[in-house]
Design a protein around this motif. Structure first.
Motif, mmCIF file in Angstrom:
data_model
loop_
_atom_site.group_PDB
_atom_site.id
_atom_site.type_symbol
_atom_site.label_atom_id
_atom_site.label_comp_id
_atom_site.label_asym_id
_atom_site.label_seq_id
_atom_site.Cartn_x
_atom_site.Cartn_y
_atom_site.Cartn_z
ATOM 1 N N ARG A 53 -3.637 7.604 -4.267
ATOM 2 C CA ARG A 53 -3.746 7.305 -5.508
ATOM 3 C C ARG A 53 -3.670 6.124 -4.922
ATOM 4 N NH1 ARG A 53 -3.626 12.256 -6.779
ATOM 5 N NH2 ARG A 53 -1.379 13.678 -6.076
ATOM 6 N N PHE A 54 -4.790 5.661 -6.401
ATOM 7 C CA PHE A 54 -4.357 4.217 -6.600
ATOM 8 C C PHE A 54 -4.122 3.350 -7.762
ATOM 9 C CE2 PHE A 54 -8.231 5.108 -3.600
ATOM 10 C CZ PHE A 54 -7.564 3.967 -2.770
ATOM 11 N N THR A 55 -2.832 2.402 -7.930
ATOM 12 C CA THR A 55 -2.509 2.622 -9.104
ATOM 13 C C THR A 55 -2.961 0.748 -9.406
ATOM 14 O OG1 THR A 55 -0.549 1.979 -7.947
ATOM 15 C CG2 THR A 55 -0.785 3.814 -8.933
ATOM 16 N N ALA A 56 -2.523 -0.100 -10.206
ATOM 17 C CA ALA A 56 -3.025 -1.154 -10.723
ATOM 18 C C ALA A 56 -1.321 -1.678 -10.975
ATOM 19 C CB ALA A 56 -3.675 -1.696 -12.239
ATOM 20 N N GLN A 57 -1.742 -3.316 -10.084
ATOM 21 C CA GLN A 57 -0.677 -3.361 -9.763
ATOM 22 C C GLN A 57 -0.584 -5.082 -10.288
ATOM 23 O OE1 GLN A 57 1.655 -3.099 -7.417
ATOM 24 N NE2 GLN A 57 1.009 -0.844 -7.809
#
Length: 110
Positions: free
Chosen positions: A30-34
């Motif tokens: 799961r990729f999330t914006a940082q």
């Protein structure tokens, strides 16, 4: 004619797909914006011969304060440092500006 070894091999071939299906699948990535806040500075390098080349090339990655607080380095050490920035870190410095930058940095007073 079936031998125990052949029977084991056949059993392994038949059961292998079933075993693979029985194993739970790993969790998907799961990729999330940082959000990263970089320090900002409106400080520029002090006037001197070559300051324009230094401001135009070095401030893209470094604050003037970070560079100006470095210990006094010799011209050879600044040459090595600037070449590392250009050749290792791929800093987009015009080749014609390299010597000007080195001369400016070597003349800095800590």
């Amino acid at each position: 004619m079936s031998t125990p070894r052949t029977a084991c091999l056949l059993a392994g071939l038949v059961l292998a797909p079933a075993t693979a299906l029985a194993t739970p699948a790993p969790e998907p990535m799961r990729f999330t914006a940082q959000r990263v806040e970089l320090p900002s500075s409106d400080r520029a390098f002090p006037d001197g011969p070559g300051v324009e080349a230094v401001n135009n090339n070095c401030l893209a990655c470094h604050s003037a304060g970070m560079v100006l607080t470095q210990p006094k380095l010799s011209k050879a050490q600044w040459t090595e440092t600037v070449n590392k920035m250009v050749h290792i870190y791929k800093a987009p410095v015009e080749p014609a500006d390299i010597q000007t930058i080195v001369d400016y940095l070597a003349a800095m007073k800590p």
